[in-house]
Design a protein around this motif. Structure first.
Motif, mmCIF file in Angstrom:
data_model
loop_
_atom_site.group_PDB
_atom_site.id
_atom_site.type_symbol
_atom_site.label_atom_id
_atom_site.label_comp_id
_atom_site.label_asym_id
_atom_site.label_seq_id
_atom_site.Cartn_x
_atom_site.Cartn_y
_atom_site.Cartn_z
ATOM 1 N N UNK A 157 0.936 -1.202 0.024
ATOM 2 C CA UNK A 157 -0.067 0.024 -0.019
ATOM 3 C C UNK A 157 0.995 1.141 0.042
ATOM 4 N N UNK A 158 0.263 2.646 -0.231
ATOM 5 C CA UNK A 158 0.977 3.676 0.042
ATOM 6 C C UNK A 158 1.116 4.368 1.304
ATOM 7 N N UNK A 159 1.248 5.412 1.426
ATOM 8 C CA UNK A 159 1.227 6.032 2.901
ATOM 9 C C UNK A 159 -0.299 6.109 3.366
ATOM 10 N N UNK A 160 -1.135 6.279 2.525
ATOM 11 C CA UNK A 160 -2.612 6.274 2.838
ATOM 12 C C UNK A 160 -3.319 5.160 2.996
ATOM 13 N N UNK A 161 -2.679 4.035 2.764
ATOM 14 C CA UNK A 161 -3.160 2.533 2.871
ATOM 15 C C UNK A 161 -3.983 2.247 1.715
ATOM 16 N N UNK A 162 -3.772 2.848 0.819
ATOM 17 C CA UNK A 162 -4.430 2.353 -0.490
ATOM 18 C C UNK A 162 -3.650 1.475 -1.245
ATOM 19 N N UNK A 163 -4.059 0.331 -1.702
ATOM 20 C CA UNK A 163 -3.268 -0.870 -2.353
ATOM 21 C C UNK A 163 -2.696 -0.460 -3.485
ATOM 22 N N UNK A 186 -2.326 -13.423 -2.790
ATOM 23 C CA UNK A 186 -3.066 -12.513 -2.097
ATOM 24 C C UNK A 186 -4.429 -12.268 -3.083
ATOM 25 N N UNK A 187 -4.480 -12.463 -4.227
ATOM 26 C CA UNK A 187 -5.772 -12.508 -4.814
ATOM 27 C C UNK A 187 -6.695 -13.384 -4.703
ATOM 28 N N UNK A 188 -5.995 -14.883 -4.556
ATOM 29 C CA UNK A 188 -6.902 -15.992 -4.107
ATOM 30 C C UNK A 188 -7.369 -15.856 -2.839
ATOM 31 N N UNK A 189 -6.727 -15.414 -1.754
ATOM 32 C CA UNK A 189 -6.992 -15.437 -0.416
ATOM 33 C C UNK A 189 -7.839 -14.331 -0.032
ATOM 34 N N UNK A 190 -7.810 -13.075 -0.693
ATOM 35 C CA UNK A 190 -8.906 -12.076 -0.587
ATOM 36 C C UNK A 190 -10.199 -12.315 -1.685
ATOM 37 N N UNK A 191 -10.017 -12.859 -2.729
ATOM 38 C CA UNK A 191 -11.059 -13.184 -3.519
ATOM 39 C C UNK A 191 -10.964 -11.812 -4.371
ATOM 40 N N UNK A 192 -10.183 -10.777 -4.429
ATOM 41 C CA UNK A 192 -10.149 -9.712 -5.171
ATOM 42 C C UNK A 192 -9.096 -9.978 -6.382
ATOM 43 N N UNK A 193 -9.301 -9.893 -7.621
ATOM 44 C CA UNK A 193 -8.359 -9.793 -8.613
ATOM 45 C C UNK A 193 -7.711 -8.508 -8.652
ATOM 46 N N UNK A 194 -6.574 -8.446 -9.180
ATOM 47 C CA UNK A 194 -5.290 -7.289 -9.139
ATOM 48 C C UNK A 194 -6.045 -6.070 -9.620
ATOM 49 N N UNK A 195 -6.809 -6.278 -10.936
ATOM 50 C CA UNK A 195 -7.119 -4.961 -11.380
ATOM 51 C C UNK A 195 -8.334 -4.125 -10.650
ATOM 52 N N UNK A 196 -8.971 -4.883 -9.696
ATOM 53 C CA UNK A 196 -10.201 -4.348 -9.016
ATOM 54 C C UNK A 196 -9.694 -4.113 -7.548
ATOM 55 N N UNK A 210 -6.295 -2.971 -6.723
ATOM 56 C CA UNK A 210 -5.336 -1.913 -6.909
ATOM 57 C C UNK A 210 -6.277 -0.547 -7.004
ATOM 58 N N UNK A 211 -5.840 0.312 -6.042
ATOM 59 C CA UNK A 211 -6.518 1.766 -5.850
ATOM 60 C C UNK A 211 -7.536 1.632 -4.633
ATOM 61 N N UNK A 212 -7.913 0.424 -4.291
ATOM 62 C CA UNK A 212 -8.971 0.727 -3.177
ATOM 63 C C UNK A 212 -8.304 0.617 -1.773
ATOM 64 N N UNK A 213 -8.971 1.029 -0.849
ATOM 65 C CA UNK A 213 -8.240 1.225 0.737
ATOM 66 C C UNK A 213 -8.137 -0.321 1.147
ATOM 67 N N UNK A 214 -6.943 -0.443 1.830
ATOM 68 C CA UNK A 214 -6.685 -1.930 2.369
ATOM 69 C C UNK A 214 -7.801 -2.712 2.971
ATOM 70 N N UNK A 215 -8.489 -1.696 3.830
ATOM 71 C CA UNK A 215 -9.738 -2.305 4.840
ATOM 72 C C UNK A 215 -10.715 -2.785 4.062
#
Length: 754
Positions: free
Chosen positions: A261-267, A274-284, A286-291
């Motif tokens: 993430x960056x300093x603001x917690x954005x992926x 990580x894509x498999x375990x979180x269920x989120x594809x990379x293109x979706x 990236x750019x979202x808050x980690x939480x």
């Protein structure tokens, strides 16, 4: 424009060379990524099969093994899977994908074929907590299809890049022609004209002599600077590209999940794990808050856990997650994870982001919990067995004395009423001790005729001491044929777990009901349940409570190990998984119906015993068997020695007494021919009963021996005793003692002549 053509030609040649080099590097990098993905697939597949095949291999269930292997072929890269018994001495089952995509048996699909392979052991944890190797599993992948797809993708990317490069060259050529090449050509033309004019004698005084552009220091310096700047910029761009590609390949090859993430917690980046375990594809992601992508809760309280990124940004140090942290994926799947977060710093030491590294430890956590639970149950079982042993010794002295005293009183003596009360209470206590021993033994291997109604009645007696008085127990045992082949202890624990769960579902009180009935399934009839059932005769047992009920979304997860809706410390999540295992071992099925606020019913189907095979052994009182001869009693408890002596003398035997195994061995050796049989306690100091029997048998004495104990006998005791001995549970009565001695003293039948 000669200069423009030279620049364009140079750019075209250099560009296509760079394009070829980039394409080659892209293909090489893709191969590395593909290899990493295949290796990860090999590890995950062997790990999954190592868990799924433990019980089927142990039970030699080839159908379940084949189904588990066939399910893994959903991955198109898998070309073959083999399962061996330990040490590779026997191939249990092998499947490979044929050219027409069918699954066919195989012995060694790797012979003469390229690809990747991985073998892994299959371990099974026994009831004693020890791991046992039950087999090996090997997985073989064919990477050629993936490589062909990679080549096609690289070729497509190269064509697209080439077209883009041609368009770029066209634009650059036009810009060079308008802003750079045309003025330079114009300047060179003017300089040539001026030089030619200056060389004419008639105009020598009019035109000053000017050098050529190549000789002009200012113009030549500008060209050198432009050339150096272009070379430097290309070198920087290439270095940046190489670094980015190296980082991408490294992250994708790591077996753990990684999120940056960056300093603001954005992926800003995440790898395939990580894509498999979180269920989120990379293109979706990236750019979202980690939480939003990385949702974690406390596994004990289910409360949201603190974000590790916030901790790292606040402290500037490496931090780890607390134990029992659970990652909840996008689609609801849960992982027990171990995690650490570290700051990403720039050249000036400033924190510009955070990198999280976490891995799935669900299986490890489950094994550790199972081991802890197994050790706890072993300790409880040992304690219960010890209590039952001491309890039975006390009951033996009490009940034997009461029986001897009853024999001396007239039948019309008023005191006999109190002796009968003592004996009845002793029999009740004996039954309770028997249940404690049954729990301590945990014997689940022998299938014998079992009366389901007796199992349910025994369970009811145990529950009476474990549930609130606000809960009423009801029994409607309507099955006319209650016999099945199984293990009474296993079944009792099954219904006890259901009863305790029902108790927890009725904190304000209610009704807990046990009902039974017989059911015949015709061919074609279907019963919905966890396990499929075949046509035939079944016993149906229903356990119903009037408690809080179970929400529909939780019913499918009821039998998962460690799944519990109870608060921390109130449940292990293993009770219903034990029920699941007991039903499966008895080849039955189970289904659940529940209404929130109304209650829950667990319906269990168990195969009914064949009437020709099943037999109920009923206990009946008979007269004691009188006998003669000298009996050596070896017993460390003084009261039991005296009681046994009196009982034996009342049966007509002569008696000698020994206080332990050493003394008993010495007394027997003094006059072995005079002693008709031995009555030996199993648990004694100095030399226990089993050791005494082994010593006598090793010296060639085949004297009849009755081994008595209030504890469960060792598994090898029948083999140690041989045909001239048997085991007698304590507390024994005059009748059971006389029958045991009559049995061992009875001469063996003559050998049949063939």
């Amino acid at each position: 424009m000669p200069l423009t053509r030279k620049v364009i030609g140079t750019l075209l040649v250099a560009g296509f060379l760079v394009l070829l080099i980039v394409s080659g590097m892209r293909y090489h990098a893709g191969l590395l990524v593909l290899t990493g993905e295949y290796q990860h697939l090999l590890r995950s597949t062997t790990r999954h099969l190592g868990i799924a095949l433990r019980e089927p291999i142990f039970q030699h269930d080839l159908t379940t093994i084949r189904d588990a292997l066939a399910a893994e072929f959903a991955q198109p890269q898998i070309s073959a899977i083999l399962v061996w018994l330990p040490h590779r001495d026997h191939l249990l089952l092998g499947l490979e994908r044929a050219p027409d995509r069918r699954l066919v048996p195989t012995n060694d699909p790797r012979r003469g074929k390229p690809g990747l392979s991985l073998e892994a052991p299959i371990l099974r944890i026994g009831a004693n907590g020890e791991s046992r190797l039950v087999g090996l599993v090997g997985v073989h992948l064919d990477p050629e299809a993936g490589r062909a797809q990679l080549r096609t993708r690289v070729l497509q990317d190269t064509l697209v890049d080439g077209l883009g490069f041609l368009l770029l060259i066209t634009v650059v050529a036009w810009m060079l022609g308008e802003s750079v090449a045309a003025p330079l050509d114009n300047l060179r033309t003017r300089l040539r004209i001026v030089e030619e004019a200056a060389n004419q004698p008639e105009t020598a005084e009019t035109w000053p002599h000017l050098g050529s552009p190549a000789a002009d220091p200012e113009l030549a310096g500008a060209f050198r600077e432009l050339r150096d700047m272009a070379a430097s910029l290309g070198s920087v761009l290439e270095t940046l590209w190489r670094r980015g590609e190296s980082l991408r390949i490294t992250l994708n090859s790591i077996g753990d999940a990684v999120i940056a993430t960056d300093a603001q917690g954005v992926i800003t980046r995440l790898n395939p794990v990580a894509e498999v375990m979180t269920g989120w594809p990379r293109h979706e992601a990236v750019g979202k808050p980690l939480t939003e992508v990385f949702t974690i809760v406390n596994g004990l309280t289910r409360a949201p856990a603190d974000s590790p990124v916030a901790k790292v940004l606040a402290s500037g140090e490496v931090v780890g997650l607390a134990n029992h942290t659970i990652l909840i994926g996008r689609h609801g799947k849960e992982y027990q994870i171990a995690d650490s977060g570290a700051p990403i710093r720039d050249d000036h030491g400033q924190t510009v982001g955070v990198v999280l590294v976490f891995r799935d430890i669900t299986e490890q956590h489950a094994l550790e919990s199972q081991l802890r639970q197994s050790r706890k149950m072993d300790a409880i079982g040992q304690l219960a067995g010890g209590i039952a042993h001491d309890f039975n010794n006390l009951l033996g002295g009490m009940m034997g004395s009461a029986e001897l005293l009853a024999a001396k009183l007239p039948h019309d003596d008023p005191s006999r009423r109190y002796l009968d009360m003592i004996q009845q209470t002793g029999r009740t206590a004996t039954e309770l001790a028997r249940k404690l021993l049954s729990f301590a033994r945990q014997d689940r291997t022998e299938a014998v005729p079992v009366d389901l109604h007796q199992v349910l009645r025994d369970t009811g007696h145990l529950l009476e001491h474990s549930i609130s008085r606000k809960i009423s127990l009801r029994f409607d045992l309507g099955a006319s044929r209650p016999l099945l082949l199984g293990n009474a202890s296993d079944l009792q624990n099954l219904f006890l777990n259901l009863g305790l769960n029902a108790r927890d579902a009725m904190p304000e009180g209610g009704t807990l009901s046990f009902t039974t009935r017989n059911l015949h399934l015709e061919p074609g009839e279907y019963i919905d349940g966890v396990f499929p059932v075949q046509p035939g005769d079944y016993l149906v047992a229903e356990v119903t409570d009037t408690g809080v009920g179970i929400p529909p979304e939780l019913i499918e997860r009821l039998f998962e190990p460690f799944f519990t809706t109870k608060v921390a410390g109130k449940g292990t999540g293993l009770g219903l998984s034990a029920v699941y295992g007991a039903v499966k071992r008895h080849q039955g099925s189970i289904r659940v119906s529940s209404l929130v606020g109304k209650g829950t019913t667990f319906q269990i189907l168990l195969p009914q015993a064949d009437p020709k095979v099943a037999a109920v052994i009923t206990r009946s009182e008979v007269n004691p068997v009188q006998g003669t001869g000298l009996i050596l009693v070896v017993e460390d408890d003084e009261h039991l020695r005296d009681t046994a002596k009196a009982l034996l003398e009342s049966l007509g035997y002569q008696v000698k007494l020994a206080a332990n195994g050493v003394q008993g061995l010495a007394m027997f050796q003094e006059a072995p021919a005079e002693i008709s049989a031995l009555l030996v306690d199993l648990v004694m100091p100095e030399m226990d009963g089993r050791s005494l029997v082994l010593e006598l048998r090793s010296r060639g004495f085949q004297v009849p021996i009755v081994v008595a104990s209030g504890a469960a006998p060792p598994a090898d005791l029948p083999k140690v005793l041989g045909p001239h001995g048997l085991f007698l549970p304590k507390p024994y009565s005059k009748v059971t003692l006389s029958q045991a001695l009559a049995t061992v003293l009875r001469p063996p039948p003559p050998a049949s002549k063939t």
